[in-house]
Design a protein around this motif. Sequence first.
Motif, short mmCIF file in Angstrom:
data_model
loop_
_atom_site.label_atom_id
_atom_site.label_comp_id
_atom_site.label_asym_id
_atom_site.label_seq_id
_atom_site.Cartn_x
_atom_site.Cartn_y
_atom_site.Cartn_z
N LYS A 35 -13.34 6.76 -1.49
CA LYS A 35 -12.68 6.58 -3.64
C LYS A 35 -12.82 7.35 -3.71
N GLY A 36 -11.61 7.20 -5.10
CA GLY A 36 -11.46 8.14 -6.01
C GLY A 36 -12.81 7.16 -7.35
N VAL A 91 -2.49 -1.18 -8.90
CA VAL A 91 -3.78 -0.96 -9.12
C VAL A 91 -3.35 0.36 -8.45
N THR A 92 -4.24 1.85 -8.81
CA THR A 92 -4.15 3.04 -9.14
C THR A 92 -5.10 3.73 -9.12
N GLN A 93 -5.59 4.31 -7.29
CA GLN A 93 -7.25 4.84 -7.03
C GLN A 93 -6.56 5.88 -7.09
N THR A 94 -6.79 7.21 -7.96
CA THR A 94 -6.81 8.56 -8.60
C THR A 94 -8.43 9.14 -7.53
N TYR A 99 0.40 -1.15 0.03
CA TYR A 99 -0.04 0.44 -0.18
C TYR A 99 0.73 0.87 -0.19
N SER A 120 -2.35 3.95 -3.91
CA SER A 120 -1.76 2.81 -5.13
C SER A 120 -1.07 1.10 -4.17
N TRP A 170 -12.34 8.70 4.58
CA TRP A 170 -11.89 8.26 3.51
C TRP A 170 -12.52 7.89 2.13
N ALA A 199 -9.58 9.94 -4.73
CA ALA A 199 -9.71 9.26 -3.57
C ALA A 199 -10.04 10.52 -2.97
N THR A 236 -3.81 9.53 -3.65
CA THR A 236 -3.75 8.26 -4.42
C THR A 236 -3.27 7.93 -3.72
#
Length: 125
Positions: free
Chosen positions: A124-125, A97-100, A63, A89, A122, A102, A87
């Motif tokens: 999520k994006g 995996v990359t979560q933008t 993470y 990842s 938190w 957020a 961001t």
Amino acid sequence: MATVRQYVDAFNNGDEKAMAALCADPMQILDGMSPHVWQGPTAAQDWWRDALVEAERTGASDYHIDLGEPRHVDVTVDYGYVVVPVTFSYNLRGRRVTQTGAVFIVALRKVGTDWRLTAWAWAKG
């Protein structure tokens, strides 16, 4: 923001004790992972334990959170409120995996001369 950065650095390093040391008592966490809410003096440790269980269950690892430029940093005497895009990842079964998009929202309180997290959420994006 310094305390928020320290907390995220501790998370990125997998340092549960450092994360907990940056939290006030009581602490509250609201996250997308079940059971979604952790409260009390051990909230950070309890959340971390559950995050590791979830990681094992889903095959997630490595993470990493990158903080963006804060949208809000409001300080009123001994209380603070921070909203910062992030961001997130991680590896999921060997694939990065990359979560933008957020958002990390943090409430802080001054304890003595130090800032401590009193809550975080938190989205999520």
